[in-house]
Design an enzyme around this catalytic site. Structure first.
Site, PDB file in Angstrom:
ATOM      1  N   GLY A  27       0.825  -1.164   0.002  1.00 29.83           N
ATOM      2  CA  GLY A  27       0.242  -0.003  -0.039  1.00 29.83           C
ATOM      3  C   GLY A  27       0.794   1.277  -0.166  1.00 29.83           C
ATOM      4  O   GLY A  27       2.007   1.206   0.098  1.00 29.83           O
ATOM      5  N   ASP A  48      -0.168  -9.170   1.588  1.00 27.26           N
ATOM      6  CA  ASP A  48      -0.994  -7.952   1.192  1.00 27.26           C
ATOM      7  C   ASP A  48      -1.679  -8.567   0.060  1.00 27.26           C
ATOM      8  O   ASP A  48      -1.538  -9.329  -0.779  1.00 27.26           O
ATOM      9  CB  ASP A  48      -0.225  -6.831   0.264  1.00 27.26           C
ATOM     10  CG  ASP A  48      -1.125  -5.594   0.254  1.00 27.26           C
ATOM     11  OD1 ASP A  48      -2.202  -5.815  -0.213  1.00 27.26           O
ATOM     12  OD2 ASP A  48      -0.385  -4.393   0.471  1.00 27.26           O
ATOM     13  N   LEU A  89      -0.005  -2.822   8.769  1.00 22.82           N
ATOM     14  CA  LEU A  89      -0.478  -1.909   8.045  1.00 22.82           C
ATOM     15  C   LEU A  89      -1.902  -2.103   7.381  1.00 22.82           C
ATOM     16  O   LEU A  89      -2.593  -1.367   6.909  1.00 22.82           O
ATOM     17  CB  LEU A  89       0.466  -1.043   7.445  1.00 22.82           C
ATOM     18  CG  LEU A  89       1.231   0.086   8.144  1.00 22.82           C
ATOM     19  CD1 LEU A  89       2.068  -0.764   8.913  1.00 22.82           C
ATOM     20  CD2 LEU A  89       2.080   0.601   7.009  1.00 22.82           C
ATOM     21  N   THR A 108     -12.374  -6.402   7.744  1.00 28.51           N
ATOM     22  CA  THR A 108     -10.949  -6.271   7.560  1.00 28.51           C
ATOM     23  C   THR A 108     -10.084  -5.994   8.727  1.00 28.51           C
ATOM     24  O   THR A 108      -9.038  -6.389   9.155  1.00 28.51           O
ATOM     25  CB  THR A 108     -10.947  -5.390   6.348  1.00 28.51           C
ATOM     26  OG1 THR A 108     -11.248  -5.926   5.218  1.00 28.51           O
ATOM     27  CG2 THR A 108      -9.298  -5.046   5.994  1.00 28.51           C
ATOM     28  N   ALA A 130      -0.763  -0.053  13.251  1.00 27.04           N
ATOM     29  CA  ALA A 130      -1.203   1.504  12.779  1.00 27.04           C
ATOM     30  C   ALA A 130      -2.749   1.550  12.903  1.00 27.04           C
ATOM     31  O   ALA A 130      -3.560   1.178  12.312  1.00 27.04           O
ATOM     32  CB  ALA A 130      -0.837   1.574  11.288  1.00 27.04           C
ATOM     33  N   TYR A 162     -15.497   2.957  10.797  1.00 28.01           N
ATOM     34  CA  TYR A 162     -13.768   2.979  10.722  1.00 28.01           C
ATOM     35  C   TYR A 162     -13.132   2.957  11.889  1.00 28.01           C
ATOM     36  O   TYR A 162     -12.302   2.493  12.614  1.00 28.01           O
ATOM     37  CB  TYR A 162     -13.295   3.701   9.510  1.00 28.01           C
ATOM     38  CG  TYR A 162     -11.803   3.752   9.253  1.00 28.01           C
ATOM     39  CD1 TYR A 162     -11.236   2.720   8.531  1.00 28.01           C
ATOM     40  CD2 TYR A 162     -11.299   4.695   9.975  1.00 28.01           C
ATOM     41  CE1 TYR A 162      -9.759   2.640   8.382  1.00 28.01           C
ATOM     42  CE2 TYR A 162      -9.667   4.597   9.840  1.00 28.01           C
ATOM     43  CZ  TYR A 162      -9.195   3.685   9.093  1.00 28.01           C
ATOM     44  OH  TYR A 162      -7.654   3.374   8.903  1.00 28.01           O
ATOM     45  N   LYS A 166     -11.070   0.681  14.571  1.00 27.38           N
ATOM     46  CA  LYS A 166      -9.842   1.058  14.848  1.00 27.38           C
ATOM     47  C   LYS A 166      -9.779   1.222  16.325  1.00 27.38           C
ATOM     48  O   LYS A 166      -8.620   0.714  17.027  1.00 27.38           O
ATOM     49  CB  LYS A 166      -9.268   2.172  14.413  1.00 27.38           C
ATOM     50  CG  LYS A 166      -8.739   2.238  12.750  1.00 27.38           C
ATOM     51  CD  LYS A 166      -7.644   1.123  12.659  1.00 27.38           C
ATOM     52  CE  LYS A 166      -7.073   1.130  11.245  1.00 27.38           C
ATOM     53  NZ  LYS A 166      -5.896   0.252  11.358  1.00 27.38           N
TER      54      LYS A 166
END
Length: 214
Positions: A27, A48, A89, A108, A130, A162, A166
């Site tokens: 990414g 990835d 990440l 995800t 992250a 989101y 997180k």
């Protein structure tokens, strides 16, 4: 190992080459990290699924780089290396993707993070996970504090999925730290922009640049 330590040490024969795992390494941010690690002389394994990353972001022909195409959950058992550190990440990225595909976003961010934390805990591997400034939500407290209260919007609006996912990632990481002593670092990244970033998932600066060039 910190991000500040990712400087070239190839000229220093005393520096031991490290074996590093980077998820989401193809990414925008991950590929720059991979470049820095390789320049330092490390051996790097990238996991990835290329859903938002690109193989073209990674250097070709470097014998110290291995790329595994897949998600963490589908690929981690096939990675046999013993790692000195992990950078996680891999995540759903972009406001457009978050709003349009909240299920993909939540699963995800949470499931892949759970898998990599469990993997790292099995060998007590230091891991950098992250996180995001989105964790602060709608908080108006200034200055922002990592131990401050979090304020999210309604669950009726997928935009907040989101930040919530997180935040749950951070809870998981801290739970592994408290129960198993897993060495964890949790930086909250703010609006990172730069070379290799694409605007297809709602990132505004690449879209502004593209519009200006046209």
């Amino acid at each position: 190992m910190t991000l500040e330590e990712t400087e070239s040490t190839e000229s220093d024969p005393k520096q031991r080459s490290r074996n590093v795992l980077v998820t989401g390494g193809a990414g925008f941010i991950g590929s720059h990290l991979v470049d820095a690690l390789l320049m330092r002389g490390d051996r790097v394994t990238v996991i990835d699924d290329l859903s938002t990353g690109q193989l073209g972001n990674l250097p070709r022909g470097n014998e110290r780089l291995e790329v595994v195409k897949g998600t963490v959950t589908s690929s981690i058992d096939s990675v046999a290396s013993r790692f000195d550190s992990v950078y996680h990440l891999a995540a759903a990225v972009g406001v457009k993707l978050v709003v349009d595909e909240p299920i993909r976003t939540i699963e995800t961010n949470v499931l892949e993070t759970s898998a990599i934390l469990r993997f790292a805990s099995q060998q007590t591997i230091p891991i950098l996970l992250a996180s995001s400034s989105e964790v602060y939500g709608k908080s108006t407290a200034i200055p922002m504090k990592e131990d401050g209260d979090l304020v999210f919007g309604s669950t009726m609006k997928s935009r907040w999925s989101y930040g919530c996912s997180k935040a749950l990632d951070e809870h998981l990481a801290m739970a592994w730290f408290r129960r198993e002593g897993l060495p964890v670092r949790l930086p909250r990244l703010f609006n990172t922009i730069g070379h290799r970033q694409r605007g297809g998932w709602g990132m505004v600066v690449p879209r502004f640049v593209e519009a200006a060039l046209k």
